[in-house]
Design an enzyme around this catalytic site. Structure first.
Site, PDB file in Angstrom:
ATOM      1  CG  ASN A   1     -16.062 -44.970 -17.262  1.00 22.72           C
ATOM      2  OD1 ASN A   1     -16.424 -45.887 -17.997  1.00 22.72           O
ATOM      3  ND2 ASN A   1     -15.611 -45.175 -16.029  1.00 22.72           N
TER       4      ASN A   1
ATOM      5  CE  LYS B   1     -18.542 -45.118 -13.701  1.00 24.95           C
ATOM      6  NZ  LYS B   1     -18.547 -44.970 -12.264  1.00 24.95           N
TER       7      LYS B   1
ATOM      8  CG  HIS C   1     -12.643 -46.854 -13.173  1.00 28.64           C
ATOM      9  ND1 HIS C   1     -13.471 -47.195 -12.129  1.00 28.64           N
ATOM     10  CD2 HIS C   1     -13.061 -45.650 -13.612  1.00 28.64           C
ATOM     11  CE1 HIS C   1     -14.362 -46.224 -11.955  1.00 28.64           C
ATOM     12  NE2 HIS C   1     -14.132 -45.272 -12.850  1.00 28.64           N
TER      13      HIS C   1
ATOM     14  CD  GLU D   1     -17.017 -47.954 -11.076  1.00 24.17           C
ATOM     15  OE1 GLU D   1     -17.120 -48.292 -12.269  1.00 24.17           O
ATOM     16  OE2 GLU D   1     -17.540 -46.917 -10.617  1.00 24.17           O
TER      17      GLU D   1
ATOM     18  CD  GLU E   1     -12.076 -41.529 -12.075  1.00 21.10           C
ATOM     19  OE1 GLU E   1     -13.035 -40.920 -12.540  1.00 21.10           O
ATOM     20  OE2 GLU E   1     -11.941 -42.747 -12.145  1.00 21.10           O
TER      21      GLU E   1
ATOM     22  N   GLY F   1     -19.561 -41.515  -8.302  1.00 18.29           N
ATOM     23  CA  GLY F   1     -20.947 -41.982  -8.319  1.00 18.29           C
ATOM     24  C   GLY F   1     -21.716 -41.668  -7.045  1.00 18.29           C
TER      25      GLY F   1
ATOM     26  CB  SER G   1     -19.853 -36.505  -8.249  1.00 15.35           C
ATOM     27  OG  SER G   1     -20.167 -37.783  -7.723  1.00 15.35           O
TER      28      SER G   1
HETATM   29  C1  PEP Z   1     -15.949 -42.574 -12.912  1.00 16.63           C
HETATM   30  O1  PEP Z   1     -16.438 -43.665 -12.710  1.00 16.63           O
HETATM   31  O2  PEP Z   1     -14.861 -42.494 -13.511  1.00 16.63           O
HETATM   32  C2  PEP Z   1     -16.680 -41.393 -12.450  1.00 16.63           C
HETATM   33  C3  PEP Z   1     -16.020 -40.286 -12.285  1.00 16.63           C
HETATM   34  O3  PEP Z   1     -18.030 -41.546 -12.207  1.00 16.63           O
HETATM   35  P1  PEP Z   1     -19.053 -40.394 -11.756  1.00 16.63           P
HETATM   36  O4  PEP Z   1     -18.809 -39.207 -12.658  1.00 16.63           O
HETATM   37  O5  PEP Z   1     -20.396 -40.981 -11.943  1.00 16.63           O
HETATM   38  O6  PEP Z   1     -18.735 -40.049 -10.341  1.00 16.63           O
END
Ligand code: PEP
Length: 253
Positions: free
Chosen positions: A12, A14, A98, A100, A170, A176, A215
Site C-alpha cells: 500500500n 499510500k 483502511h 486512515e 490491521e 506506521g 509495520s
Molecule cells: C498500512 O497502512 O496498511 C500499513 C500496514 O502500513 P505500515 O506497514 O507502514 O505499518
C-alpha cells in the site's frame, strides 16, 4: 485451523511517490519478482499512477490494486473515482475501509460496506481493512470492534460475497509506528476472526485470506507469515523499498 490458502503480499503505497519514482519502483518490483506457487504479489498505487503502472505490470506476476473507490457508479462527487473507472485500468483489487480513511475521511462501517459491494459488482476483489485502536485493545474490545466491522459488510452483501474478497487485520496502533503485533498476538486475533467467519459459513472461513498489516517488514515477515491463520501481509512503509518488499514476498515462500 491449518492453512492451505495461498498467501497475498500487498503493498500500500499510500500518498507516496511521484510519477518517475512510481515507475521506477513498479519496474523494479516487476523485474525482480518471480512467480510463486505459494504467494501472489499486489501493489496498491496512488490512483494517478494507475495508467503508468498498469502498463508495467501487464503480463507480469504482479497484480494491480487501488487504495479506495466510491460506491456509486458516477455522478457529482468531485475528486472521487468509481470502481468501474478503476476496472478500466486493469485494477484487480481495491482496499476498502483502511483505518486512515475511516479516521480521516469519514469512512464508517456503512460506507465501507457499500464500497465493498460496489467493488464486487465491478469485478474487483475488495480487501476489507479492519482494526482496533490501542485504547480499544486495552479495554479488551478488539474482537468486538473487528466483528462489528465485518458484520456491517456481511449485512450488506451476505457471507457468500466473501468468497471473492480478502480481509486485512490491521491494528491501528501498529500502522506506521514500527510497533508490530507479535506473531502470537496477531495469530490469536486471526484465529478468532476465522472462528467468527466459521460460524457464518465454514467453507468461506476455510478459504478466506486474512492478511496482517502493521509495520510488517523484511525482518519480522517470516515469523508473522508462518502463523497458521495469517495468509499474507498488507504493507505500507516497507512496500516503498522494492528490495524490502520483495524480501517479504520471499518470506511468504
Ligand atoms: C498500512 O497502512 O496498511 C500499513 C500496514 O502500513 P505500515 O506497514 O507502514 O505499518
Amino acid at each position: 485451523m491449518s492453512s492451505v490458502r495461498k498467501k497475498l503480499i500487498a503493498g500500500n503505497w499510500k500518498m507516496n511517490t511521484n510519477r518517475s519514482s512510481a515507475i521506477q519502483l513498479a519496474s523494479h518490483v516487476v523485474a525482480s519478482s518471480v512467480g510463486s506457487d505459494n504467494a501472489n504479489l499486489l501493489i496498491c498505487v496512488p490512483a494517478i499512477h494507475l495508467a503508468d503502472v498498469s502498463k508495467l505490470v501487464a503480463n507480469s506476476k504482479v497484480v494491480l490494486g487501488a487504495q479506495d473507490g466510491h460506491w456509486l457508479e458516477s455522478g457529482a462527487f468531485t475528486g472521487e473515482l468509481s470502481m468501474s473507472m478503476l476496472k478500466d485500468y486493469q485494477v484487480e483489487y481495491v482496499l476498502v475501509g483502511h483505518s486512515e480513511r475511516r479516521e480521516m475521511f469519514a469512512d464508517d462501517n456503512q460506507r465501507v460496506a457499500l464500497k465493498f459491494e460496489a467493488a464486487l459488482k465491478n469485478g474487483l476483489t475488495p480487501i476489507l481493512c479492519i482494526g482496533e485502536t490501542l485504547q480499544q485493545r486495552e479495554q479488551s474490545e478488539t474482537l468486538n470492534v473487528l466483528i462489528s466491522q465485518c458484520e456491517a459488510v456481511v449485512e450488506q452483501v451476505g457471507i457468500q460475497a466473501f468468497e471473492n474478497a480478502c480481509v486485512a487485520y490491521e491494528p491501528i496502533w501498529a500502522i506506521g509506528t514500527g510497533k508490530t503485533a507479535s506473531p502470537e498476538q496477531a495469530q490469536e486475533v486471526h484465529n478468532e476472526l476465522r472462528a467468527w467467519f466459521e460460524k457464518q459459513d465454514s467453507t468461506i472461513a476455510a478459504g478466506l485470506q486474512i492478511l496482517y498489516g502493521g509495520s510488517m517488514n523484511a525482518g519480522n515477515a517470516k515469523e508473522l507469515l508462518s502463523q497458521a491463520d495469517i495468509d499474507g501481509g498488507l504493507i505500507g512503509g516497507a512496500s516503498l523499498k522494492a528490495d524490502d518488499f520483495l524480501d517479504i514476498y520471499s518470506a511468504a515462500g
